[in-house]
Scaffold this active site. Structure first.
Site, PDB file in Angstrom:
ATOM      1  N   HIS A  12       0.602  -1.098  -0.391  1.00  0.00           N
ATOM      2  CA  HIS A  12       0.161   0.004   0.130  1.00  0.00           C
ATOM      3  C   HIS A  12       1.143   1.151  -0.132  1.00  0.00           C
ATOM      4  O   HIS A  12       0.552   2.034   0.642  1.00  0.00           O
ATOM      5  CB  HIS A  12      -0.761   0.153   1.636  1.00  0.00           C
ATOM      6  N   HIS A  59      -1.465   4.633   9.621  1.00  0.00           N
ATOM      7  CA  HIS A  59      -0.093   5.406  10.353  1.00  0.00           C
ATOM      8  C   HIS A  59      -0.422   6.718  10.396  1.00  0.00           C
ATOM      9  O   HIS A  59       0.121   7.407  10.223  1.00  0.00           O
ATOM     10  CB  HIS A  59       0.344   5.084   8.112  1.00  0.00           C
ATOM     11  N   HIS A 193       9.946  -3.827   3.679  1.00  0.00           N
ATOM     12  CA  HIS A 193      10.436  -2.235   3.284  1.00  0.00           C
ATOM     13  C   HIS A 193      11.245  -1.188   5.224  1.00  0.00           C
ATOM     14  O   HIS A 193      10.646  -2.152   5.876  1.00  0.00           O
ATOM     15  CB  HIS A 193       9.964  -1.199   2.726  1.00  0.00           C
ATOM     16  N   GLU A 240       4.225  -5.084   8.358  1.00  0.00           N
ATOM     17  CA  GLU A 240       2.852  -5.205   8.109  1.00  0.00           C
ATOM     18  C   GLU A 240       3.046  -6.814   6.923  1.00  0.00           C
ATOM     19  O   GLU A 240       1.251  -6.388   6.930  1.00  0.00           O
ATOM     20  CB  GLU A 240       3.747  -3.941   6.601  1.00  0.00           C
TER      21      GLU A 240
HETATM   22  C1  DHB Z   1       5.720   3.516   2.617  1.00  0.00           C
HETATM   23  C2  DHB Z   1       4.737   4.053   3.381  1.00  0.00           C
HETATM   24  C3  DHB Z   1       3.926   2.913   4.039  1.00  0.00           C
HETATM   25  O1  DHB Z   1       3.014   2.410   4.651  1.00  0.00           O
HETATM   26  C4  DHB Z   1       4.648   1.603   3.160  1.00  0.00           C
HETATM   27  O2  DHB Z   1       3.464   0.717   3.976  1.00  0.00           O
HETATM   28  C5  DHB Z   1       5.319   1.639   2.133  1.00  0.00           C
HETATM   29  C6  DHB Z   1       5.913   2.538   2.021  1.00  0.00           C
HETATM   30  C7  DHB Z   1       6.440   5.280   2.106  1.00  0.00           C
HETATM   31  O3  DHB Z   1       6.380   6.203   2.620  1.00  0.00           O
HETATM   32  O4  DHB Z   1       7.207   5.359   0.690  1.00  0.00           O
HETATM   33 FE    FE Z   2       2.240   1.022   5.349  1.00  0.00          FE
END
Ligand code: DHB
Ligand code: FE
Length: 288
Positions: A12, A59, A193, A240
């Protein structure tokens, strides 16, 4: 009765939403990603679920650190896009399904999952970007949406196993709803990530592809993987991915993988998409 017809696992990433909002899909950076998700959009246009249960994490948009529900279910009739600091995305508000959502809340709570009930829930990129990934930019979302928000922001997050079992409870809840809605469930977030700290930008494609394999073939085994392994292998935000296990728990033990895409990078993340259908379909038993 209502029926869960399919599950969608998808990242997402907010930059994907921004690329769609600002018509950047044809740019060299984005075109390969949007080419890969095109078949998933075709599948969605053909499948047309009546209701999407979207499992995502907020978030710090709707909930600050003052109040951290582990699981919060949106029972409102409408969910506006949240203002995440740059103004709300110009996407439609999500139309809810309060009757079905209250049924889910009752069924889950009496099934001993103590869900927080959210009468008001602005939805951030965690929920709106997956809708954009699957539906592009319609004037209104072509399905009713029931958001289910999971805390994976502040430790302790729920375990993968708790999430997997919640998915099974959602399945029981949908199965016992007397309407005839065809329901899709989204598990969103990930893939590998890390947004801050020494390992910011971490991507682990091997881990992500193995996660998708095991999600399909051995979800009960994947549900036993501890938080520390996600953290080590997939970075601090890789956790996540436990939300995909909620989606998987709501499907049959045996599923058919309809589509898979994987793309690196989008923003600083590994981006995954998978579509699963129950192996024995009520509407197409020959496909079993
Ligand atoms: C980013 C934010 C998110 O919540 C995520 O799941 C993936 C990437 C971002 O800020 O790049
Ligand atoms: Fe996220």
């Amino acid at each position: 009765m209502a029926e869960i017809i399919a599950g969608v696992g998808t990242s997402h990433v907010p930059a994907v939403g921004a690329a769609i909002d600002h018509s950047k899909g044809d740019q060299p950076y984005w075109a390969p990603f949007f080419d890969k998700i095109a078949p998933a959009r075709d599948w969605m246009a053909e499948t047309q679920p009546d209701v999407c249960i979207v499992v995502y994490n907020d978030h710090a948009s709707a909930f600050s650190l003052e109040l951290i529900p582990t699981f919060a279910l949106g029972v409102a009739s409408s969910f506006p896009p949240a203002d995440e600091g740059y103004g709300p995305r110009g996407v439609p508000a999500a139309e809810g399904h309060p009757e079905m959502a209250w049924h889910l809340a009752e069924s889950l709570i009496l099934d001993e999952f103590d869900i927080t009930i959210a009468n008001k829930l602005p939805i951030d990129h965690g929920c709106t970007v997956p809708l954009s990934v699957m539906y592009d930019q319609p004037e209104s979302w072509p399905c009713k949406i029931i958001p289910l928000c999971v805390n994976v922001i502040q430790y302790p997050a729920p375990t993968g196993n708790r999430c997997y079992n919640l998915g099974k409870a959602i399945r029981r809840a949908v199965d016992s709803w007397p309407g005839n809605e065809r329901v899709a469930i989204f598990g969103t977030g990930g893939m590998s990530h890390q947004l801050q700290g020494e390992r910011a930008g971490l991507v682990n494609t091997d881990f992500d592809l193995a996660f998708m394999d095991r999600l399909v073939s051995d979800p009960a085994g994947q549900a036993q993987v501890p938080h520390t392994e996600y953290l080590r292998e997939a970075g601090s935000e890789g956790i996540e991915l436990v939300m995909w296990l909620i989606m998987r728990g709501a499907l049959d033990d045996q599923v058919r993988e309809v589509y898979r895409a994987h793309h690196v990078p989008t923003s600083n993340t590994s981006n995954g998409l998978i579509i699963l259908e129950n192996a024995v379909s009520v509407t197409d038993p020959a496909a079993a």
